[in-house]
Design a protein around this motif. Structure first.
Motif, PDB file in Angstrom:
ATOM      1  N   LEU A  25      30.927 -22.230  45.956  1.00 37.27           N
ATOM      2  CA  LEU A  25      32.310 -21.631  45.796  1.00 37.27           C
ATOM      3  C   LEU A  25      33.174 -20.744  44.912  1.00 37.27           C
ATOM      4  O   LEU A  25      32.496 -21.493  43.562  1.00 37.27           O
ATOM      5  CB  LEU A  25      32.977 -22.941  46.705  1.00 37.27           C
ATOM      6  CG  LEU A  25      32.528 -22.640  48.346  1.00 37.27           C
ATOM      7  CD1 LEU A  25      34.122 -24.273  48.398  1.00 37.27           C
ATOM      8  CD2 LEU A  25      32.818 -21.563  49.063  1.00 37.27           C
ATOM      9  N   SER A  26      33.280 -20.081  45.043  1.00 37.91           N
ATOM     10  CA  SER A  26      33.921 -19.172  43.531  1.00 37.91           C
ATOM     11  C   SER A  26      34.818 -19.962  42.913  1.00 37.91           C
ATOM     12  O   SER A  26      35.984 -20.670  44.329  1.00 37.91           O
ATOM     13  CB  SER A  26      33.448 -18.227  43.683  1.00 37.91           C
ATOM     14  OG  SER A  26      34.693 -17.863  44.324  1.00 37.91           O
ATOM     15  N   PRO A  27      35.790 -20.175  42.203  1.00 39.26           N
ATOM     16  CA  PRO A  27      36.804 -20.818  41.233  1.00 39.26           C
ATOM     17  C   PRO A  27      37.957 -20.216  42.500  1.00 39.26           C
ATOM     18  O   PRO A  27      38.884 -21.316  42.499  1.00 39.26           O
ATOM     19  CB  PRO A  27      37.085 -20.266  39.780  1.00 39.26           C
ATOM     20  CG  PRO A  27      35.987 -19.746  39.790  1.00 39.26           C
ATOM     21  CD  PRO A  27      34.421 -19.428  41.023  1.00 39.26           C
ATOM     22  N   GLY A  35      40.442 -17.115  48.768  1.00 35.49           N
ATOM     23  CA  GLY A  35      40.298 -15.832  48.953  1.00 35.49           C
ATOM     24  C   GLY A  35      39.784 -16.709  51.359  1.00 35.49           C
ATOM     25  O   GLY A  35      40.144 -16.162  51.428  1.00 35.49           O
ATOM     26  N   ALA A  36      39.767 -17.704  51.200  1.00 41.92           N
ATOM     27  CA  ALA A  36      40.295 -18.708  52.875  1.00 41.92           C
ATOM     28  C   ALA A  36      41.606 -18.264  53.042  1.00 41.92           C
ATOM     29  O   ALA A  36      41.961 -18.262  53.961  1.00 41.92           O
ATOM     30  CB  ALA A  36      39.891 -20.692  52.050  1.00 41.92           C
ATOM     31  N   TRP A  93      37.673 -19.658  45.563  1.00 39.57           N
ATOM     32  CA  TRP A  93      38.005 -19.645  46.972  1.00 39.57           C
ATOM     33  C   TRP A  93      39.050 -19.944  47.717  1.00 39.57           C
ATOM     34  O   TRP A  93      38.865 -19.682  48.376  1.00 39.57           O
ATOM     35  CB  TRP A  93      37.001 -20.805  47.260  1.00 39.57           C
ATOM     36  CG  TRP A  93      37.264 -22.062  47.049  1.00 39.57           C
ATOM     37  CD1 TRP A  93      37.419 -23.189  45.646  1.00 39.57           C
ATOM     38  CD2 TRP A  93      38.127 -22.996  48.227  1.00 39.57           C
ATOM     39  NE1 TRP A  93      37.569 -24.155  45.571  1.00 39.57           N
ATOM     40  CE2 TRP A  93      37.866 -24.354  47.565  1.00 39.57           C
ATOM     41  CE3 TRP A  93      37.810 -22.810  49.140  1.00 39.57           C
ATOM     42  CZ2 TRP A  93      38.610 -25.607  48.316  1.00 39.57           C
ATOM     43  CZ3 TRP A  93      38.840 -24.236  50.013  1.00 39.57           C
ATOM     44  CH2 TRP A  93      38.994 -25.546  49.599  1.00 39.57           C
TER      45      TRP A  93
END
Lengths: 196, 164, 391, 103
Positions: free
Chosen positions: B85-87, B92-93, B89
Motif C-alpha cells: 500500500l502507498s503511504p 485513498g481508502a 493509503w
C-alpha cells in the motif's frame, strides 16, 4: 510462387502414405518380438565367463587374477579368490559377480584378460522385476560354454581356440624339452596371430 | 433469475476486490480477468448479447493478457517484501468509502427505484451494425482512428531505445 | 424415411425432454445437449489420436501403433487408462491453485464453443444471433489458460512456452477473425445457422458453398492456416517445440492433467475445423444435390474427419517454423491478405452477377498474393555459409 | 425480475473497489487495473439504464458501452506501454517513487 514447395511435399507424403499400404518393402519397421534382425558379428552387450568342456565349475578358464576387476572403469566386477582348507590360493574364483546395472559395455575386461576367460555376450533382453538384485549376476549365471561363444562370435572363437591350442602345444613341447634336454630344438610353433 | 444474478454479482465483486488486494501481481491479473468475465455475464443477463461477448473478447482475451505481459516485463511477479500500500493509503481508502456512501445514498433516494423493464428488447446484431454505420458513423471512425493511434503510440513508447 | 433418419436425434431429444414436467424442460434440454457434445467429441478425440498416430506412421513408412487390439484400434483406451492411473506430480515451487485450475480453464470453454456449431439440420444446441462472436469470445479464454499453466509451473521452459504460445495466438487471432469477415459480409449475419442456410442451395447439382468462390477459397485457406496456428499444431507448434523448450507450457503436468491439455488441444482443433466447415464448406449440407438423402449430421462429421485428415497430412509434411518466420508470416502475409480478401468480397457483392465478377474477384485476390509471396521470398537473404572453426 | 437498484448497487461497489485500489496501491499496473474496473462499472451502469430506460430500442446506452470498450482497449495498450517505458527508465513501477520532474 508461395506455397508451391508445400504442395510438392504433400504429394510426396501422400505417395509415402499410400505406397506403404501397397508395397511392404517401404515399411522399415521390424516387428520386434516376432521378427528380429540378425545380430551383427561384433555385437556386444555385457560380459560372460567362458568354460571348456561340460562342467561349468571345473572348466572355467578364469584364474581369479583380478586384472579385469582392477581395469574395469565403472568397477562393476567383484571377485574373491578361492582358497583351500590350508589357505593356499587356488587358480579359481570363489565369487565372480558383475553388476549389469553399472557395467557400461566397454569391453576393457575382455581386452585385458590374459586367459581369454571373459568375453562379451549379445543377450540384451535382461529386464527383470527385481530392481536391485536382478541385475547383479553371479558366477553360475555368468558361466557359459565355449560352444555358446562359438555361436555368438564364430570367427573370434576360432581364433581364440587356435591360439589356446598353439600355446598349449608350445607348453607341452617346452615340458618335453625340459624332460629331454639332449634332443634338438623344439619344433617351431607358428606364432599366434595377434587379436584384432 | 434472482439467484443467478446474486451469485454472479457476488463472485464479480469478490474477484474485483481480490484483483486489487492480493500481493502477487499475477494473481491480481487473473482475478481481474475473472471479474471482467463475471461482468460480461451480467451484461448478458441484461439482454446485451453483443456487448457481453465483445467484453469477453476484448477484456479477457486481450486486456488481461496485456496486463499479464506488462507484469512479467516489469518483473512485477517477484513481488518484494515492501508494503503493497502507498503511504497515503488512508486518504485513498477514505475517499473511496466516501464515494461509496454518497453513491449508495443517491441510489436509495432514487425516485425510480424498482423500475421494471418493459418487454425484454430483442436486439439483433444487425441493428447494432446498421446504427453504427448510420447514426454513429462519426464516433466509429474516431474510435478507429484512436485505436490506430494507440497501436502506433504503444509500439513507439515501448520500443527499445537503441542509443544509450 | 430420409427425413426420419436425418431428424432422429432431434426427435429423440424432444421425446426425452417431453418426459419431464414443463418447468424442468429447459434444464433437461440443456443437459442432454451437454451430454451429447461431451460424449461425441470426446469419442472423436479418441478416434483422432489413433488416426493421427497411424497416419503419421504411414507417412513416415512405419506401421504406427498395432499392438493393442486388432490393428491397434484399442490404443486410445490403453493411453487413457495409462493417463488416469499415472501419478500426478506437482512441482514443489508451483502455484498449486493456478496449476490445478489451468487445465480446467483450458478445457471447459472449448466444450462451450461447440454449442453454436450446427452439426446437422435443426441440430444447433444454442442458436445465438451472435454465434460467430460467441465462438471467438469463448475461444479467447484459452490464452489465459495457457498463461496460467506456463506461469504456475514455475519453470522457465514452461514460461517461455507460454509466452510463445500467447504471442502466436494473439498474432494469428487477427487474421483468423478477419478471414471470417467476408463470409459475415456475404451472409449479413453472425448466426451460424443462417450462415449454413445461405449455403444450402445448388446450382445444377453443384453446391453453393462459399469455398467455391474466389474470395471464399482465399478466406478458407487463410482461415485454416490461422486455425492451425491457433490450435498450436505443426508446423506452428513452436510453443511445444521439443528440441528447444521440451514441451512448452505443459511441461510440468503429468497424468490426467496432461491428458486434459492434450484433450483441450484436440478439442480446439475440432472446434475451429467445425467453424471452418460452417463458414466455408456449407456446414451440414451435402456436396452434390443428388446426395441429399444422406443425413445431414453424417455430412458434418464426414467433413470434420476430412479436415482432421488434412491437418494430419500437413503435420506429416511441413517442418516447424522459426519464431521470427512465424511472426513475419502473420503480420506481413496473413494480415494483408485477410484485408484484401474483405475488399474482394466487396467487389463480388457490388458487381452484377455473371461471368465477369469471377475474374475480377479472383484478380483482386491473386495479384496481391503473387506480390506478397514474392516479397516474402525476396526478403530471404541467402548467403554462402562461412565456417568459422572448421577449416 | 431484478430491480434496477441492484445493478446500480453492484456498479457502485465495483466503482469504489476500483477507486480504492487505484488510490491505495503502490504498483502502477494495479492502479491501471483499478481504473479499468471503474470504467467497467460505468459500462454496467450504462447498460442497466439502457435496459430499464424508457426507449431501449434506441440502443443509446449500448452504443456508449461499445465505444467505451474500444476506448478502454486503447487506454490499456497505451497505459501499459507507458508503464513499461517508465520501468525501463527508473527500474521501478511504484508510483510513489516516480516523483522527479527531470528524467
Amino acid at each position: 510462387m508461395l506455397g508451391e514447395g508445400i504442395l510438392k511435399g504433400m504429394v510426396e507424403t501422400a505417395r509415402n502414405f499410400f505406397g506403404s499400404y501397397r508395397s511392404r518393402e517401404r515399411l522399415v519397421t521390424v516387428q520386434y518380438p516376432e521378427e528380429r534382425l540378425p545380430m551383427k558379428e561384433n555385437a556386444r552387450n555385457f560380459p560372460f565367463l567362458v568354460y571348456d568342456g561340460v562342467d561349468a565349475e571345473k572348466g572355467l578358464r578364469c584364474v581369479a587374477c583380478k586384472i579385469c576387476e582392477k581395469e574395469c572403469p565403472p568397477q562393476c566386477i567383484y571377485i574373491i579368490l578361492e582358497r583351500d582348507e590350508k589357505g593356499k590360493p587356488q587358480k579359481h574364483p570363489k565369487v565372480f559377480d558383475i553388476d549389469l546395472s553399472v557395467c557400461m559395455s566397454c569391453q576393457i575386461c575382455v581386452e585385458v584378460c590374459p586367459f581369454d576367460a571373459i568375453k562379451m555376450d549379445t543377450e540384451f533382453e535382461l529386464s527383470c522385476a527385481d530392481r536391485f538384485g536382478g541385475l547383479l549376476v553371479h558366477k553360475p549365471q555368468l558361466a557359459k560354454s565355449n560352444e555358446y561363444y562359438h555361436q555368438l562370435h564364430p570367427a573370434d572363437a576360432e581364433e581364440v581356440d587356435a591360439r589356446l591350442a598353439a600355446e598349449k602345444a608350445k607348453a607341452e613341447a617346452k615340458a618335453k624339452a625340459a624332460v629331454a634336454p639332449s634332443t634338438a630344438k623344439p619344433p617351431s610353433v607358428p606364432r599366434p596371430t595377434p587379436a584384432k | 433469475m434472482q439467484w443467478a444474478f446474486n451469485i454472479v454479482a457476488v463472485l464479480t465483486l469478490l474477484s474485483a476486490a481480490a484483483a486489487l488486494s492480493l500481493r502477487n501481481l499475477v494473481h491480481c491479473a487473473l482475478c481481474l480477468a475473472g471479474a471482467l468475465g463475471g461482468l460480461a455475464v451480467l451484461f448478458l443477463q441484461l439482454n446485451a448479447q453483443f456487448v457481453g461477448l465483445a467484453q469477453i473478447l476484448v477484456y479477457v482475451g486481450a486486456v488481461a493478457i496485456l496486463v499479464v505481459f506488462a507484469i512479467l516485463l516489469t518483473r512485477g511477479a517477484d513481488f518484494s517484501k515492501q508494503p503493497a500500500l502507498s503511504p497515503s493509503w488512508v486518504v485513498g481508502a477514505g475517499v473511496a468509502v466516501l464515494v461509496l456512501g454518497s453513491l449508495v445514498a443517491a441510489i436509495r433516494t432514487m425516485t425510480a427505484t424498482g423500475v421494471l423493464p418493459s418487454a425484454p428488447p430483442l436486439v439483433a446484431v444487425r441493428d447494432i451494425g446498421a446504427r453504427l454505420m448510420a447514426e454513429y458513423v462519426l464516433p466509429l471512425e474516431v474510435v478507429g482512428l484512436l485505436l490506430t493511434v494507440a497501436l502506433i503510440g504503444g509500439v513507439v513508447i515501448a520500443l527499445q531505445e537503441k542509443r544509450r | 424415411m430420409a427425413t426420419t433418419i436425418d431428424q432422429v436425434f432431434v426427435n429423440l431429444k424432444l421425446w426425452a425432454v417431453g418426459l419431464f414436467p414443463a418447468a424442468w424442460q429447459p434444464l433437461v434440454s440443456a443437459l442432454l445437449s451437454i451430454i451429447a457434445i461431451i460424449g461425441v467429441f470426446a469419442t472423436l478425440f479418441a478416434i483422432t489420436t489413433i488416426l493421427e498416430r497411424k497416419g503419421l506412421g504411414r507417412i513416415q513408412n512405419r506401421y504406427g501403433p498395432n499392438r493393442v487390439g486388432p490393428c491397434g484400434i484399442l490404443q486410445p483406451m490403453a493411453d487413457g487408462i495409462k493417463a488416469i492411473i499415472k501419478e500426478d506430480v506437482v512441482p514443489r515451487s508451483a502455484d498449486k491453485l493456478v496449476h490445478f485450475l489451468a487445465p480446467v480453464v483450458l478445457v471447459a470453454p472449448v466444450f462451450l464453443v461447440y454449442s453454436v456449431l450446427p452439426v446437422g439440420r435443426n441440430m444447433t444446441p444454442l442458436d445465438l444471433d451472435a454465434g460467430v462472436l460467441f465462438f471467438f469470445a469463448i475461444g479467447a479464454t484459452t490464452e489465459l489458460a495457457v498463461f496460467m499453466a506456463g506461469w504456475a509451473s514455475h519453470n522457465k521452459y514452461s514460461l517461455l512456452g507460454a509466452m510463445r504460445a500467447i504471442a502466436q495466438m494473439i498474432s494469428y487471432e487477427v487474421p483468423l477473425l478477419l478471414s471470417t469477415v467476408p463470409v459475415i459480409m456475404a451472409v449479413g449475419s453472425l448466426s451460424t445457422v443462417r450462415i449454413v442456410a445461405a449455403q444450402t442451395g445448388y446450382v445444377g447439382w453443384l453446391p453453393r458453398w462459399f469455398v467455391f468462390t474466389p474470395w471464399g477459397l482465399a478466406g478458407f485457406i487463410l482461415f485454416v492456416i490461422a486455425a492451425t496456428a491457433e490450435s498450436n499444431r505443426s508446423p506452428f507448434d513452436l510453443p511445444e517445440g521439443e528440441s528447444e523448450i521440451i514441451a512448452g507450457y505443459f511441461i510440468e503436468y503429468s497424468g490426467f492433467k496432461f491428458a486434459l491439455f492434450f484433450l483441450g488441444e484436440y478439442l480446439g482443433l475440432f472446434a475451429v475445423s467445425g467453424l471452418a466447415i460452417t463458414l466455408f464448406l456449407g456446414g451440414w449440407s451435402a456436396p452434390l444435390s443428388f446426395l441429399t438423402w444422406i443425413p445431414s449430421w453424417v455430412w458434418f462429421f464426414a467433413k470434420l474427419l476430412a479436415m482432421i485428415g488434412a491437418f494430419i497430412w500437413v503435420r506429416g509434411t511441413v517442418p516447424r517454423l522459426r519464431m521470427d518466420q512465424l511472426m513475419n508470416f502473420a503480420w506481413k502475409f496473413m494480415l494483408p491478405m485477410a484485408l484484401i480478401n474483405i475488399l474482394a468480397v466487396a467487389v463480388w457483392r457490388y458487381l452484377p452477377a455473371g461471368f465477369w465478377r469471377w475474374p475480377a474477384c479472383a484478380g483482386v485476390v491473386w495479384l496481391p498474393y503473387l506480390a506478397l509471396g514474392r516479397g516474402l521470398a525476396g526478403s530471404k537473404r541467402v548467403t554462402k555459409r562461412v565456417y568459422r572453426y572448421a577449416a | 425480475m431484478i430491480p434496477l437498484s441492484h445493478y446500480l448497487l453492484v456498479s457502485a461497489l465495483l466503482f469504489c473497489i476500483g477507486l480504492g485500489g487505484a488510490l491505495t496501491r503502490r504498483n502502477a499496473i494495479l492502479v491501471l487495473i483499478g481504473i479499468e474496473l471503474m470504467l467497467n462499472a460505468a459500462n454496467l451502469n450504462f447498460l442497466a439504464f439502457w435496459r430499464y430506460g424508457p426507449r431501449p430500442e434506441a440502443l443509446t446506452g449500448m452504443m456508449f458501452v461499445i465505444f467505451s470498450i474500444g476506448i478502454a482497449a486503447a487506454e490499456a495498450a497505451v497505459g501499459l506501454a507507458l508503464i513499461i517505458a517508465v520501468y525501463r527508465h527508473y527500474r521501478t513501477t511504484e508510483v510513489d517513487k516516480l516523483d522527479t520532474l527531470k528524467g
